[in-house]
Design a protein around this motif. Structure first.
Motif, PDB file in Angstrom:
ATOM      1  N   ALA A 112       0.830  -1.205   0.000  1.00 44.60           N
ATOM      2  CA  ALA A 112       0.000   0.000   0.000  1.00 44.60           C
ATOM      3  C   ALA A 112       0.864   1.254   0.000  1.00 44.60           C
ATOM      4  N   ASP A 114       3.969   1.541  -1.177  1.00 46.52           N
ATOM      5  CA  ASP A 114       4.589   1.659  -2.498  1.00 46.52           C
ATOM      6  C   ASP A 114       3.599   2.213  -3.511  1.00 46.52           C
ATOM      7  N   GLY A 115       2.360   1.729  -3.430  1.00 45.45           N
ATOM      8  CA  GLY A 115       1.343   2.224  -4.361  1.00 45.45           C
ATOM      9  C   GLY A 115       1.078   3.702  -4.186  1.00 45.45           C
ATOM     10  N   ALA A 116       1.012   4.148  -2.937  1.00 52.71           N
ATOM     11  CA  ALA A 116       0.772   5.567  -2.669  1.00 52.71           C
ATOM     12  C   ALA A 116       1.930   6.431  -3.135  1.00 52.71           C
ATOM     13  N   GLY A 118       3.840   5.521  -5.695  1.00 52.86           N
ATOM     14  CA  GLY A 118       4.015   5.293  -7.126  1.00 52.86           C
ATOM     15  C   GLY A 118       5.319   4.630  -7.480  1.00 52.86           C
ATOM     16  N   THR A 122       3.569  -0.017  -8.998  1.00 53.00           N
ATOM     17  CA  THR A 122       2.310  -0.245  -8.308  1.00 53.00           C
ATOM     18  C   THR A 122       1.573   1.080  -8.170  1.00 53.00           C
ATOM     19  N   ASP A 123       0.272   1.090  -8.501  1.00 52.23           N
ATOM     20  CA  ASP A 123      -0.482   2.323  -8.280  1.00 52.23           C
ATOM     21  C   ASP A 123      -1.217   2.234  -6.943  1.00 52.23           C
ATOM     22  N   LYS A 124      -1.773   3.343  -6.507  1.00 47.69           N
ATOM     23  CA  LYS A 124      -2.336   3.437  -5.164  1.00 47.69           C
ATOM     24  C   LYS A 124      -3.472   2.457  -4.950  1.00 47.69           C
ATOM     25  N   GLU A 125      -4.380   2.363  -5.896  1.00 44.45           N
ATOM     26  CA  GLU A 125      -5.545   1.497  -5.733  1.00 44.45           C
ATOM     27  C   GLU A 125      -5.149   0.021  -5.667  1.00 44.45           C
ATOM     28  N   LEU A 128      -3.146  -0.802  -2.403  1.00 44.11           N
ATOM     29  CA  LEU A 128      -4.003  -0.901  -1.224  1.00 44.11           C
ATOM     30  C   LEU A 128      -4.824  -2.188  -1.255  1.00 44.11           C
ATOM     31  N   PRO A 212       2.450   8.309   3.483  1.00 41.17           N
ATOM     32  CA  PRO A 212       1.846   8.648   2.193  1.00 41.17           C
ATOM     33  C   PRO A 212       0.348   8.381   2.078  1.00 41.17           C
ATOM     34  N   LEU A 213      -0.187   7.551   2.946  1.00 41.82           N
ATOM     35  CA  LEU A 213      -1.627   7.267   2.919  1.00 41.82           C
ATOM     36  C   LEU A 213      -2.409   8.138   3.898  1.00 41.82           C
TER      37      LEU A 213
END
Length: 219
Positions: A112, A114-116, A118, A122-125, A128, A212-213
């Protein structure tokens, strides 16, 4: 010569080693790795170009990877709290739970983060979603495993609990431990109240804006 620890107080893996140091009141010098700490950062990268922290330096010896650092402290700088049993068979459950929290809780939560940020493609959605699915499985297993235990492997606070504190602290921010996991929720609360971890949490409090989240308004 004093021990030197390179890291960042908001880093979960730095916190894992800080807990071990605080448990035994082990003297050490902390060197903060931040963008404006150019000399410290350069020294850290010279010693460990893989760009991972924490890094422990003890005279001419340097030690990396949190579990190895904690084992090293127990061997070279022992204190009253034995974080890893000397008996090899008794140590195995501690090592296993230590790895479980690192690999199946903290690493799951990292998806999650890493996604936040970028990173790692991995993207945020998606980050997570993957983190939530992995954490749900880990929470379910831990809820049964921790039944009747005060700490991760029984009555004694060990290296596994050093790993569990920051792992569950951040994981709960990403995917809150559900109400139907009362054993796990109570265990996290005990970790939060442990003086060594409470100190690590307080020292990192001023960095919460960096999460970041978005850090929740609790803990």
């Amino acid at each position: 010569m004093a021990l030197t620890l390179y890291g960042h107080p908001f880093s979960s893996y730095t916190q894992k080693v800080l807990i071990a140091l605080y448990e035994n009141a082990t003297p050490f010098e902390f060197r903060l790795i931040e963008p404006d700490q150019t000399e410290t950062t350069a020294e850290w990268l010279r010693r460990w170009p893989l760009r991972k922290f924490p890094l422990l330096v003890d005279g001419d010896r340097q030690v990396v990877e949190t579990s190895i650092i904690i084992e090293y402290l127990g061997l070279s700088h022992p204190g009253p709290v034995e974080l890893l049993p000397q008996d090899p068979l008794a140590a195995l459950p501690v090592r296993f739970m230590d790895r479980f929290f690192d690999l199946h809780v903290m690493n799951a939560a990292q998806y999650a983060v890493d996604g936040a940020l970028g990173i790692n493609a991995t993207d945020k959605e998606d980050g997570l979603k993957v983190a939530t699915e992995k954490l749900a499985r880990a929470y379910g297993w831990l809820e049964s495993e921790l039944a009747g235990r005060e700490w991760a492997t029984g009555d004694s606070f060990t290296m596994a609990d050093c790993a569990a504190g920051p792992s569950l602290f951040y994981a709960d921010w990403i995917s809150e431990i559900p109400q139907d996991c009362p054993n796990l929720r109570a265990y996290r609360s005990r970790l939060m109240a442990r003086p060594s971890f409470a100190r690590a949490v307080d020292e990192a409090r001023k960095y919460r804006h960096c999460f970041p989240l978005g850090a929740p308004d609790r803990d």
